[in-house]
Motif scaffolding. Sequence first.
Motif, short mmCIF file in Angstrom:
data_model
loop_
_atom_site.label_atom_id
_atom_site.label_comp_id
_atom_site.label_asym_id
_atom_site.label_seq_id
_atom_site.Cartn_x
_atom_site.Cartn_y
_atom_site.Cartn_z
N PHE A 52 104.69 53.98 142.26
CA PHE A 52 105.43 55.12 142.80
C PHE A 52 104.43 56.23 143.14
O PHE A 52 103.42 56.40 142.47
N THR A 71 108.42 60.11 140.36
CA THR A 71 107.81 60.88 141.44
C THR A 71 108.30 62.32 141.40
O THR A 71 107.52 63.27 141.60
N VAL A 126 102.82 60.00 143.47
CA VAL A 126 102.84 61.12 142.54
C VAL A 126 103.35 62.40 143.21
O VAL A 126 103.55 63.41 142.53
N ARG A 153 111.66 56.82 141.79
CA ARG A 153 111.74 58.15 142.40
C ARG A 153 111.89 59.24 141.34
O ARG A 153 111.45 60.37 141.54
N THR A 155 105.96 65.61 141.10
CA THR A 155 106.09 66.58 142.19
C THR A 155 106.41 67.96 141.65
O THR A 155 105.83 68.97 142.07
N SER A 157 106.04 63.82 146.57
CA SER A 157 106.95 63.53 147.67
C SER A 157 107.49 64.83 148.25
O SER A 157 108.09 65.63 147.54
#
Length: 445
Positions: free
Chosen positions: A225, A90, A227, A87, A94, A229
Amino acid sequence: MNQDLTVGKPEQVLWRFCMPLFGSVVFQQLYNIADSLVAGKFIGEQALAAVGNSYEVTLIFIAFAFGCNIGCSVVVSQLFGAKDYGRMKTAVYTAMIASGAVCSILMAGGLLGCKILLGLIRTPQEILADSRLYLDIYIWGLPFMFFYNIATGIFSALGDSRTPFLFLAVSSTSNIAVDILFVTTFHMGVAGVAWATFLCQGISCILAVAAVFRRLKTVECKGKFPVFSWHLLRRIAKIAVPSILQQSFISVGNIVIQSVINGFGASVIAGYSAAVKLNNLVITSFTTLGNGISNYTAQNAGAGRHDRIKEGFRAGIKLVWVLCVPMAGICLLAGKWLLYLFMDPEAEAAVSAGAVFLKILSPFYFVVSAKLVADGILRGAGLMEKFMAATFTDLALRVVLAWGFAGIWGSTGIWCAWPVGWSVAALMSVSFYRAYESGGRKEKH
């Protein structure tokens, strides 16, 4: 090298982590100081006034980049502290995607609206053309500033403050050389100052982003994971948006104050432009150290190590006050001589205005630095409402009092508004931290 800020003696950890950050911000400020120095020394007083006048508008763009940096850095720090590496990656991507979108909107708005802003702040006609030229070139370089800030925020979140320092040391010293080359050899005037910053910041941005991608490859995580979120974007925005609003309102407030200053003529504008660069070097240094304390707080909060946050506050106060002593002393006792770096001795009215500004503000560096340490913990713990309340109080007082005091004591009255705002806001921030430390830790991060 990544560093876990949840282990080791807090004071040693913070000093080791924050000192490269301090070095980084010194070199970061050299960008703007170099622009003003070269403009004042090699072009003239009006060029210095134009660059300084434009600087207040650029602070709006810097506010957005700073907010994206803080939002990304705090969330990545929390995930890194919690060992949630998938995360965390990510969150990095993000933040980059969202920052790119924000930057595009700002570029469009800036290119269309900067002339209007310069008119609203009563920019004198003799510096209007150079102010607009500087801003137009600056805006085309916004992507470099945004992505560089995201990259440095990621390095800080991973406990690495050394890599950003090295990038800035090389790029900012290069900027000084290119500034002088473009102005003295190619005779490009204010445009040369702006293009030098564009070029050097662009190179440092590309290298920093490439280094981030290489660093992320070394962090192992299980499985693939995403790319992007939306959940992590909301989490980043919870930190970034208040920080952006805070910095934006400060920038707008500074623009309002600049409009008051502009009513006193080019000499006062030039003196303020030079003095505020020196002042901003100090304040931005403390702000950056506060950001480092945010990373420290976020990692420890993510790891559930709340006991270390109180020790971090004490260590942070000690750190900033050690730095306050020489900084306040130099500005108080030698401020006039520092201003001669920007201006010739013949510009006595400008130098005098800038020297008074530094003498009034420098004794209160101990106050504002304590506020920024407390703010760092509030941000890292996710207590953004309290952080914003103290900051907006500072801004409101400075803007209102600048208008009121100017009518009584002239330009000196404007400078007196800073210490009042800083003092009241510092009391609020430290009180909010004390409430958190004594029982507010249960609030949701």
